[in-house]
Design an enzyme around this catalytic site. Structure first.
Site, PDB file in Angstrom:
ATOM      1  N   LYS A  83       0.860  -1.186   0.000  1.00 45.45           N
ATOM      2  CA  LYS A  83       0.000   0.000   0.000  1.00 45.45           C
ATOM      3  C   LYS A  83       0.896   1.237   0.000  1.00 45.45           C
ATOM      4  O   LYS A  83       1.783   1.376   0.856  1.00 45.45           O
ATOM      5  CB  LYS A  83      -0.859  -0.025   1.259  1.00 45.45           C
ATOM      6  CG  LYS A  83      -2.196   0.649   1.154  1.00 45.45           C
ATOM      7  CD  LYS A  83      -2.972   0.363   2.449  1.00 45.45           C
ATOM      8  CE  LYS A  83      -4.351   0.929   2.417  1.00 45.45           C
ATOM      9  NZ  LYS A  83      -4.998   0.815   3.737  1.00 45.45           N
TER      10      LYS A  83
HETATM   11  C1  E4P Z   1      -8.364   1.837   3.792  1.00 46.33           C
HETATM   12  O1  E4P Z   1      -7.558   1.086   3.303  1.00 46.33           O
HETATM   13  C2  E4P Z   1      -8.175   2.504   5.088  1.00 46.33           C
HETATM   14  O2  E4P Z   1      -7.501   1.612   5.929  1.00 46.33           O
HETATM   15  C3  E4P Z   1      -9.471   2.839   5.796  1.00 46.33           C
HETATM   16  O3  E4P Z   1     -10.600   2.441   5.051  1.00 46.33           O
HETATM   17  C4  E4P Z   1      -9.546   4.220   6.328  1.00 46.33           C
HETATM   18  O4  E4P Z   1     -10.751   4.359   7.012  1.00 46.33           O
HETATM   19  P1  E4P Z   1     -11.010   5.537   8.068  1.00 46.33           P
HETATM   20  O5  E4P Z   1     -11.238   6.799   7.312  1.00 46.33           O
HETATM   21  O6  E4P Z   1     -12.242   5.095   8.803  1.00 46.33           O
HETATM   22  O7  E4P Z   1      -9.805   5.596   8.944  1.00 46.33           O
END
Ligand code: E4P
Length: 218
Positions: A83
């Protein structure tokens, strides 16, 4: 539509995987910090439970260090997805890693143009953050709609829309209606998807009526 769970909590991942509905997992540095556990061993354990893509995020913000971190992370297991953030350095890393056959999830996407760049860089997944856009008074779902249209205009793009920052069950439904390829959902919301009061009431009646018959199937 593929279902990923958005957590680094192994007990939740094991429980959800046991239902056979889990296609992958996403983590991020905040989720790892919340788990209080070692990053690399947590990713290794998750990869052993879920055979699908498991996103592990680089911590660096410069290309060279991102690549060095990716080198370590992708050796953990075959299903590790690297990522990277949606920055120029992140896109450069995405291009290099995807060209090498590594799955890449480009995260922190907040605009259609960013998603266009992620696809150009050969991302396996792009992660538009719905909830965080809603949080500042914008329409997160509109971004999913725009990206769907753009990607459908260019069939040579091979990037899946991974709807992220999901806060409600309606986010899941709306992302599915638009045609997001994947949705990554916190465990509690994933479990809430099955809930309907008429299902519970109907089942209670069936159980009670079945008792009245005095029969048993097995
Ligand atoms: C996606 O890969 C992220 O880990 C996640 O969906 C972020 O979510 P949040 O905005 O609730 O922290």
């Amino acid at each position: 539509m593929k279902f990923f769970v958005d957590t680094a909590e192994l007990s939740d991942i094991k429980e959800l995987a046991s239902f056979g509905l889990l296609d992958g997992v996403t983590t991020n540095p905040s989720l790892i910090a919340k788990s209080g556990r070692d990053f690399k061993s947590t990713i290794a354990e998750i990869c052993a439970v879920v055979p699908g893509p498991v996103s592990a995020e680089v911590a660096a913000t410069d290309y060279e260090t991102m690549m060095r971190e990716a080198e370590v992370l992708r050796k953990i297991a075959k299903n590790v997805t690297i990522k990277v953030p949606l920055t120029l350095d992140g896109l450069k890393a995405c291009k290099a890693l995807s060209g090498d056959g590594t799955m890449v999830n480009v995260t922190l996407c907040f605009s259609a143009n960013q998603a266009l760049l992620a696809a150009k860089a050969g991302a396996t997944f792009v992660s538009p953050f719905i909830g965080r856009l809603d949080d500042i008074g914008l329409d997160g779902m509109e971004l999913i709609r725009e990206i769907r249209t753009i990607y459908d205009n260019y069939p040579d793009f091979n990037t899946d829309i991974l709807a992220a920052s999901i806060r409600t069950v309606n986010h899941v439904k709306d992302a599915a209606l638009i045609g997001a390829d994947v949705v990554t959902v916190p465990p509690a919301i994933l479990k809430a998807l099955v809930k309907h009061p008429l299902t519970d009431a109907g089942l209670a009646t069936f159980v009670a009526d079945w008792k009245k018959t005095g029969q048993s199937i097995v």
